[in-house]
Design an enzyme around this catalytic site. Structure first.
Site, PDB file in Angstrom:
ATOM      1  N   GLU A 163    -151.848  66.140  -0.913  1.00  0.00           N
ATOM      2  CA  GLU A 163    -152.335  67.160  -1.508  1.00  0.00           C
ATOM      3  C   GLU A 163    -152.116  67.795  -2.114  1.00  0.00           C
ATOM      4  O   GLU A 163    -152.603  69.509  -2.190  1.00  0.00           O
ATOM      5  CB  GLU A 163    -152.575  68.099  -0.251  1.00  0.00           C
ATOM      6  CG  GLU A 163    -153.739  66.973   1.331  1.00  0.00           C
ATOM      7  CD  GLU A 163    -154.994  66.947   2.219  1.00  0.00           C
ATOM      8  OE1 GLU A 163    -155.391  67.584   2.291  1.00  0.00           O
ATOM      9  OE2 GLU A 163    -153.725  67.422   2.554  1.00  0.00           O
ATOM     10  N   GLU A 171    -151.548  82.396 -17.537  1.00  0.00           N
ATOM     11  CA  GLU A 171    -150.874  81.209 -18.189  1.00  0.00           C
ATOM     12  C   GLU A 171    -151.264  81.836 -19.745  1.00  0.00           C
ATOM     13  O   GLU A 171    -152.234  82.015 -19.877  1.00  0.00           O
ATOM     14  CB  GLU A 171    -151.029  80.149 -17.322  1.00  0.00           C
ATOM     15  CG  GLU A 171    -150.453  79.168 -18.777  1.00  0.00           C
ATOM     16  CD  GLU A 171    -151.098  77.066 -17.887  1.00  0.00           C
ATOM     17  OE1 GLU A 171    -149.715  76.802 -17.721  1.00  0.00           O
ATOM     18  OE2 GLU A 171    -151.806  77.395 -17.093  1.00  0.00           O
TER      19      GLU A 171
END
Length: 397
Positions: A163, A171
């Site tokens: 998961e 970014e």
């Protein structure tokens, strides 16, 4: 909903005389009171968050680990440990500042070292539902740079790990001026990354609607790491032109905030320091409780519902990461690599031979704060559970 008011509702609802008057069991009335007051009241739905962790100056040396492994994105970078970073003045702190930077002096040989010395730090702690607030004076800028401030799943290492997921808060690459926020998740389209127990639960992949309530522009909508070469689902802050790089730095930096919860999904905001538009509870560190639902429209919003991106399937506890790499050669990152070319030079050669170009490749952090759901809310839920136990409702219903 105050604890006193909740207790009054419970006492009233559990009164035998009232139950007789209403011709129904007092247990049923208690259930009505429990769920209508504790879960349907608007003040409970608008959750408050209390300060859990604060990092200023020297706190980063205690609260984070300096990573030294090979760059997972195969950049031209050499991540160094804390002791080396201090000795080379690539990590230092004062009472009110923390700075980490890339080397801007050494000329590198074309073969041999992994790359230019830089820093990647990871928090020792993990958080689930939370609010993360970062105040920066400066972020890395320049050709060949790829800095990021992000959170990573406890089930990593990403992108393997079942998961595993990560949330990019800051970014960009090179001379970008608009921040990019993204989600990267695993899903059924890449079953090799998912344990069989999750397949039995019919874990779905994660995707976003093109149109949603956010200030920025959606540039990709499938969050699955196995789709589009791990582009993720991203939103660019085109509504905030000074949210990244040199324009961010020349305007005095700013505030970034992440709010994540099962109830509200994942939201990210940016406010420039020079505009003084951040909510007062963002700018002040002495506010006991904060409420992100009062901050207005987020710049990036990722709704997490069972229909398109189940929160519990994809987002467990995360840790916080800062890094700075160069000339990333990993497949994918289609948004970023469009502008990856360095003018007039090969990127790797540029990083090797032009150290002076990385003088501005550094993070200057004023503060990092993490908030978690307030104890008051937890106490309210505890009161509900305790009242049910006293009345035997947890055994009867």
């Amino acid at each position: 909903m105050s604890r006193r008011r909740l207790r009054m509702c419970l006492q009233l609802a559990s009164s035998p005389s009232l139950a007789s008057t209403m011709k129904c069991s007092h247990q049923l009335l208690v259930l009505v009171a429990l769920f209508s007051t504790a879960f349907c009241d608007s003040s409970t739905a608008s959750r408050g968050y209390a300060l859990s962790n604060s990092y200023v100056g020297f706190d980063f040396f205690e609260g984070f680990k300096w990573e030294t492994f090979d760059d997972p994105t195969h950049g031209r970078v050499n991540y160094i440990d804390q002791q080396t970073a201090k000795a080379q003045n690539l990590s230092w702190a004062s009472d009110h500042k923390f700075v980490m930077r890339a080397d801007s002096y050494m000329v590198l040989e074309p073969v041999g070292p992994r790359g230019r010395d830089s820093v990647r730090i990871t928090s020792h702690e993990y958080w689930g539902d939370s609010v993360i607030i970062l105040n920066l004076s400066h972020m890395p800028e320049g050709w060949g740079t790829w800095p990021a401030f992000w959170t990573l799943s406890k089930r990593g290492p990403w992108p393997a790990g079942g998961e595993a997921s990560h949330i990019d808060i800051i970014e960009g690459v090179n001379m970008n001026s608009d921040n990019l926020a993204s989600l990267h998740t695993t899903g059924l389209s890449n079953p090799a990354l998912i344990p069989s127990i999750l397949l039995l639960r019919n874990t779905a992949s994660c995707s976003m609607d093109v149109v949603r309530t956010q200030g920025g522009d959606a540039v990709s909508n499938d969050c699955d790491v196995a789709v589009n070469h791990n582009q993720g689902c991203g939103t660019t802050f085109t509504n905030k032109p000074n949210s990244y790089g040199s324009s961010f730095n020349s305007n005095g930096g700013g505030w970034f905030a992440l709010h994540r919860s099962e109830e509200s999904g994942i939201s990210i905001w940016f406010w420039a320091n020079n505009l003084d538009t951040a909510p007062s509870e963002i700018r002040r560190e002495d506010v006991p409780l904060i409420n992100p639902k009062q901050w207005g429209e987020p710049d990036a919003f990722f709704p997490t519902s069972s229909q398109n991106c189940d929160y519990n399937d994809h987002f467990d506890d995360h840790q916080i990461i800062f890094d700075l790499t160069f000339c990333v050669r990993a497949t994918g990152q289609a948004i970023l690599t469009r502008n990856q070319e360095v003018p007039g030079a090969d990127c790797v050669d540029f990083v090797n031979t032009q150290p002076q170009e990385f003088a501005e490749a550094y993070w200057e952090i004023n503060s990092l704060r993490v908030y978690e759901p307030s104890d008051g809310e937890k106490d309210t839920l505890s009161d509900v559970s305790g009242a049910m136990h006293q009345l035997g409702l947890n055994q009867r219903f």
